[in-house]
Design a protein around this motif. Structure first.
Motif: not given
Length: 248
Positions: A95, A98-99, A133, A137, A142, A145-146
């Motif tokens: 989490q 990703t941020e 994730v 995102a 983002r 999406i990783p």
């Protein structure tokens, strides 16, 4: 404004058709109505400002108002290779990583990894990780999406190191200062390897070095595994002007 990821094929003739779990969220959680606006991201760097035209039980149809490049992606592409930690620490790393701006997560097992995932539960775990994730995102705006890979073995990770443009292994017993490694690395693709709660063995570090990884130190203080990955990621992106490090 609320943000949702879509696939490019959901955009057609200046219209977007939203399906899946997002329909429930838009209708029942956000209580959106025709005329409300939202942002859709195609996962390839494009944002669509859209207005809801129609809500049905299975889909939501929107009209595209404006298309613009996503602004939430760092130039430096960091993959966090994380030895599986205990409890829900991996979910926290996914989490928050990703941020902050990681583009890929690669869970792995090493000699001192305590966690062992039952192969029968791998699919369910992986689905949860991907959901975490995706939501992170969307929340952090983002543009992609990783990726969350399925857990790999130490030997498989060594193969990843061999193919990586730049690979660093965080080692509490010493290594090159992270700032020096950043100053010397020209690549925008970095594989950052973080060990388990008990750390890496000397043999593992030697094997990683032989595969092409450079041992790096994160300072004199010993960081928990979930702290190390996020601290190192933040330092990398800040130094590369991808996290508020811009100068006039």
């Amino acid at each position: 404004m609320q943000r949702y990821f879509i696939s490019p094929d959901q955009v057609n003739d200046e219209r977007i058709l939203i399906t899946g779990d997002d329909v429930h969220h838009i209708k029942n959680v956000m209580r959106s109505r025709p005329g409300d606006q939202l942002v859709c991201c195609d996962g390839q760097g494009r944002d669509y400002l859209a207005e809801i035209e129609e809500l049905t039980p299975a889909a939501i149809r929107c009209r595209v108002i404006q298309i613009s490049p996503s602004k939430g992606e760092p130039k430096t592409q960091v993959t966090i290779a994380q030895s599986l930690p205990k409890g829900d620490k991996l979910e926290w790393i996914l989490q928050k990583g990703t941020e902050i701006g990681a583009v890929r997560f690669l869970p792995f097992t090493s000699e001192r990894t305590v966690v062992k995932i039952d192969s029968r539960k791998t699919d369910k775990k992986h689905e949860r990780w991907e959901r975490i994730v995706k939501e992170a995102a969307e929340q952090s705006h983002r543009g992609i999406i990783p990726e969350v890979a399925r857990p790999v073995s130490w030997k498989e990770l060594l193969e990843e190191i061999k193919s990586a443009k730049t690979a660093w292994i965080a080692y509490e017993k010493g290594g090159q200062p992270l700032a020096k490694s950043l100053a010397e690395a020209a690549s925008e693709e970095i594989l950052l390897i973080i060990g388990p709660e008990g750390g890496f063995t000397e043999t593992e570090v030697a094997e990683a070095e032989a595969a092409g990884a450079v041992p790096v130190t994160l300072g004199m203080r010993i960081l928990r595994t979930e702290t190390a990955s996020l601290a190192a990621l933040s330092c990398i992106l800040f130094q590369r002007n991808d996290l508020g490090g811009e100068t006039e």
